[in-house]
Design an enzyme around this catalytic site. Structure first.
Site, PDB file in Angstrom:
ATOM      1  N   LYS A 125       0.866  -1.174   0.000  1.00 22.01           N
ATOM      2  CA  LYS A 125       0.000   0.000   0.000  1.00 22.01           C
ATOM      3  C   LYS A 125       0.906   1.228   0.000  1.00 22.01           C
ATOM      4  O   LYS A 125       1.732   1.399   0.909  1.00 22.01           O
ATOM      5  CB  LYS A 125      -0.892   0.005   1.244  1.00 22.01           C
ATOM      6  N   ALA A 145      -9.415   5.357   5.344  1.00 25.42           N
ATOM      7  CA  ALA A 145      -9.192   6.502   6.227  1.00 25.42           C
ATOM      8  C   ALA A 145     -10.451   7.318   6.503  1.00 25.42           C
ATOM      9  O   ALA A 145     -11.134   7.778   5.594  1.00 25.42           O
ATOM     10  CB  ALA A 145      -8.125   7.437   5.675  1.00 25.42           C
ATOM     11  N   GLY A 146     -10.736   7.494   7.764  1.00 26.51           N
ATOM     12  CA  GLY A 146     -11.821   8.382   8.173  1.00 26.51           C
ATOM     13  C   GLY A 146     -13.141   7.698   8.457  1.00 26.51           C
ATOM     14  O   GLY A 146     -14.081   8.333   8.932  1.00 26.51           O
ATOM     15  N   ASN A 156      -9.194   1.333  10.839  1.00 24.13           N
ATOM     16  CA  ASN A 156      -8.383   0.945  11.983  1.00 24.13           C
ATOM     17  C   ASN A 156      -8.837   1.663  13.247  1.00 24.13           C
ATOM     18  O   ASN A 156      -9.273   1.048  14.203  1.00 24.13           O
ATOM     19  CB  ASN A 156      -6.897   1.225  11.698  1.00 24.13           C
ATOM     20  N   THR A 157      -8.727   3.016  13.212  1.00 26.30           N
ATOM     21  CA  THR A 157      -9.015   3.790  14.425  1.00 26.30           C
ATOM     22  C   THR A 157     -10.401   3.491  14.980  1.00 26.30           C
ATOM     23  O   THR A 157     -10.596   3.428  16.191  1.00 26.30           O
ATOM     24  CB  THR A 157      -8.903   5.297  14.127  1.00 26.30           C
ATOM     25  N   GLY A 169      -7.674   9.036  10.962  1.00 22.82           N
ATOM     26  CA  GLY A 169      -7.879   9.119  12.411  1.00 22.82           C
ATOM     27  C   GLY A 169      -8.995  10.051  12.832  1.00 22.82           C
ATOM     28  O   GLY A 169      -9.283  10.181  14.012  1.00 22.82           O
TER      29      GLY A 169
END
Lengths: 417, 258
Positions: free
Chosen positions: B98, B185-186, B207-208, B159
């Site tokens: 990635k 992301a997000g 992830n977050t 994040g």
């Protein structure tokens, strides 16, 4: 006011004592602290002016409960919000600040806590900074490790499992020159995944050289951003030159360093103004060098050898916590380091709120890792410490304690590219 | 049922799961929950963190049968990304990579131009390249031409848990690009993941949202269900029918005679 700092050693000659007293009592014999000394590079930067004008106009007494509540409600923390959070009006909102800071920390860093250890390789110093254990008039055992001794220390530290090291020296160009530090960096790269430096400020080309030797992160503490106050505390030596120190991080970045760390030493001057200036130093440099990694520390004054009266004055743990929460809310993306100057209890608590990095297995002395890590008696003499530490947990103990708090200790998050 | 044959195809490799674990927050418990409860078959790994002592080596905690997706986080330009990707291959992380190139330490926004450069170099070296990008159609086309295996637009800043802030632009990529669009992301909530899947995204990387949940396994399971629900809604045609103006049951033009 400064009397808590002045200590006379009976080993000083009459001439030296006379000079020391003159420096302490007669400002006219001291050099101009705003004037660069020969060899000091001057860079063209507007960051200092921006930071200092904000700091000078910061009147924290005007902020009210309403300002603090607004600041806590905002999604993005403006400079004015940050000022409100640093003000006395925010003190009753410490828990709310901690809650908000904790959310920001976990958004940006998850539950990780990074670990590192400092290695002091020399404690010679040419400066008279009245609060520092290494100051040239303080009667301590001086030492400079040779490469063989440095390697021995590094092996002991690396064996403990540590992967990130911060190399430190006293501020003496003549006793620990840039080449000496560079050689230490090369050795450190053999044993550690990440090498940081906390040494006297140098010129851009010297930072570039040290970067080539393996250092990738530079920490410089401004001590206090109030240059008038600074003048009364740093009475002699190159460290006395306040603006050269201020621009150190920018020179380091221009020299190719990947990241830089900042701090004021809380307790030297008005801590709210110093906290504002430290964070704005990061803020404005980040806008100018957006790719750079940045972090903040928040040391408070500690007792030193021959002077146990030194203390952080009005900066109690609550005030320190307030500053750290305000840092986190204003600059959610920066690393925050809390050193072993603080107690184990404070560090265990603050990693759950704002801090992302802690030191472990710390010695601020020279060449004493073997005795400190193994309890084995020292074969050779060791150099004395810069200040008394408060939390002497080993890497293993710290690692387990962090895990017990439900956090994830991380030994390395770094790749030289 | 059609769902059973619904595989995610990345560079010729097939996956059943459409949840990919991102690498941002590092925790072994997270990996366990992602695999067991969210059904992840691909796990992102930051090479900068894999490079650690043996007892901490994240590689040892990746269950068998899981595809590793090393990322190039820490790279500030194409050259650095290429070097990190090669290092990952040397470390035994396989051929997937990635690409993350960031010249901004505050928002961690990707540098699209450098990402295209790195993609071209690594695709030519045989990597399965999954570039993280700011959702821009022209860049996405450049990435296709450079040999990317997927396109990974960001939903909102890393994040931030702010969801599909770039929704309209991701939809354009889904409509115009023939590679799988993986939203990265997000994504802060299962409902946001579901929405992206309804739009036609091929997979979700997060992830977050998991790492910061109160109950990790429960949140992981919620993501799995949300992604499956969104995918089924997309495949059923519902999302497109209602929101994008396809055939209505009682046509307005039914009165026309010739």
């Amino acid at each position: 006011m400064n009397n808590r700092f002045f200590v006379d050693s009976d080993k000083l000659s009459e001439k030296a004592l006379k000079k020391k007293h003159k420096l302490e009592t007669d400002p006219s014999v001291r050099t101009n602290h705003m004037e660069y000394m020969p060899g000091m590079e001057q860079i063209n930067s507007d960051v200092c002016e921006k930071v200092i004008s904000q700091m000078k106009s910061f009147d924290y007494s005007v902020y009210t409960e309403k300002d603090v509540k607004k600041a806590l409600e905002h999604d993005t923390c403006s400079i004015d919000d940050f000022k409100a959070l640093l003000s006395p009006a925010a003190e009753p909102f410490l828990e709310e600040m901690a809650q908000k800071a904790s959310v920001e920390t976990s958004k940006h860093f998850g539950n990780t806590v990074y670990m590192f250890t400092p290695l002091y390789i020399a404690n010679y110093c040419e400066n008279y900074c009245v609060y520092c254990g290494f100051n040239c008039y303080n009667d301590i055992h001086r030492m400079k490790l040779n490469m063989e001794q440095i390697e021995k220390e590094m092996k002991i530290i690396a064996k403990s499992g540590m992967e990130e090291i911060l190399l430190l020296t006293g501020e003496s160009r003549s006793m620990s020159d840039v080449h000496y530090i560079g050689e230490a960096c090369k050795l450190a790269r053999k044993y550690f995944r990440m090498v940081g430096l906390e040494i006297y400020p140098v010129n851009t080309d010297e930072y570039r050289y040290l970067h080539e030797c393996g250092a990738d992160y530079v920490t410089v503490f401004q001590e206090t951003y109030d240059s008038d106050k600074y003048e009364t505390l740093h009475l002699m030596g190159h460290k006395r030159v306040w603006p050269y120190r201020f621009d150190a991080q920018e020179r380091a970045l221009r020299g190719g360093m990947r990241g830089v760390a900042f701090s004021a030493l809380l307790g030297l001057s008005d801590f709210r103004k110093d906290a504002l200036a430290s964070a704005l130093h990061v803020y404005y440099l980040q806008r100018k060098y957006p790719y750079a990694e940045m972090s903040l520390s928040c040391p408070r004054l500690r007792p030193i050898i021959n002077n146990d009266k030194i203390n952080p004055l009005d900066v109690g743990e609550k005030q320190l916590c307030q500053v750290l929460c305000a840092y986190r809310i204003f600059l959610p993306f920066v690393g925050i380091t809390v050193s072993s100057r603080e107690s184990a209890d404070f560090r265990n608590g603050i990693v759950k709120i704002a801090a992302t990095k802690v030191s472990a297995g710390v010695s601020t002395g020279i060449g004493d890792h073997e005795s400190k890590y193994s309890g084995k008696e020292q074969d050779e003499a060791a150099g004395d410490e810069q200040f008394e530490i408060n939390d002497n947990r080993s890497l293993n103990k710290m690692y387990n304690d962090i895990e017990d708090e439900g956090l994830q200790p991380v030994l390395n998050d770094y790749l030289y590219v | 049922m059609i769902i059973n044959d619904d595989k995610l195809n990345i560079g010729g490799h097939e996956f059943n799961s459409r949840f990919i674990l991102g690498s941002g927050k590092y925790s072994l418990k997270l990996i366990e929950a992602a695999v067991k409860d969210a059904g992840a078959e691909i796990i992102t790994l930051a090479v900068r963190r894999a490079n650690t002592k043996e007892s901490e080596n994240i590689l040892d905690f990746i269950p068998k049968g899981i595809t590793l997706l090393p990322n190039t986080s820490g790279a500030r330009n194409a050259d650095e990304a290429v070097r990190i990707a090669r290092l990952a291959r040397e470390l035994g992380c396989g051929n997937f990579v990635k690409i993350e190139v960031m010249r901004d330490a505050k928002y961690l926004l990707p540098d699209n131009a450098e990402t295209v450069k790195a993609t071209e170099i690594l695709a030519n070296e045989g990597f399965v390249v999954m570039p993280y990008m700011y959702p821009d159609l022209n860049t996405a086309r450049d990435l296709v031409n450079a040999g990317a295996a997927t396109i990974m637009p960001l939903a909102s800043p890393i994040g931030s848990n702010k969801g599909l802030a770039t929704k309209e632009f991701i939809q354009i990529l889904i409509d115009e690009i023939d590679l799988p669009i993986i939203v990265d992301a997000g994504i802060g909530r299962p409902s946001q993941a579901c929405e992206a899947m309804e739009m036609g995204a091929a997979a979700i990387m997060a992830n977050t949202a998991l790492a910061t949940a109160g109950n990790l396994p429960l949140m992981a399971s919620a993501f799995r269900k949300a992604i499956e629900a969104g995918r089924q809604a997309y495949l059923s045609g519902l999302g497109r029918v209602l929101t994008r103006g396809a055939s209505a049951s009682d046509p307005l033009t039914g009165f026309l005679r010739d």
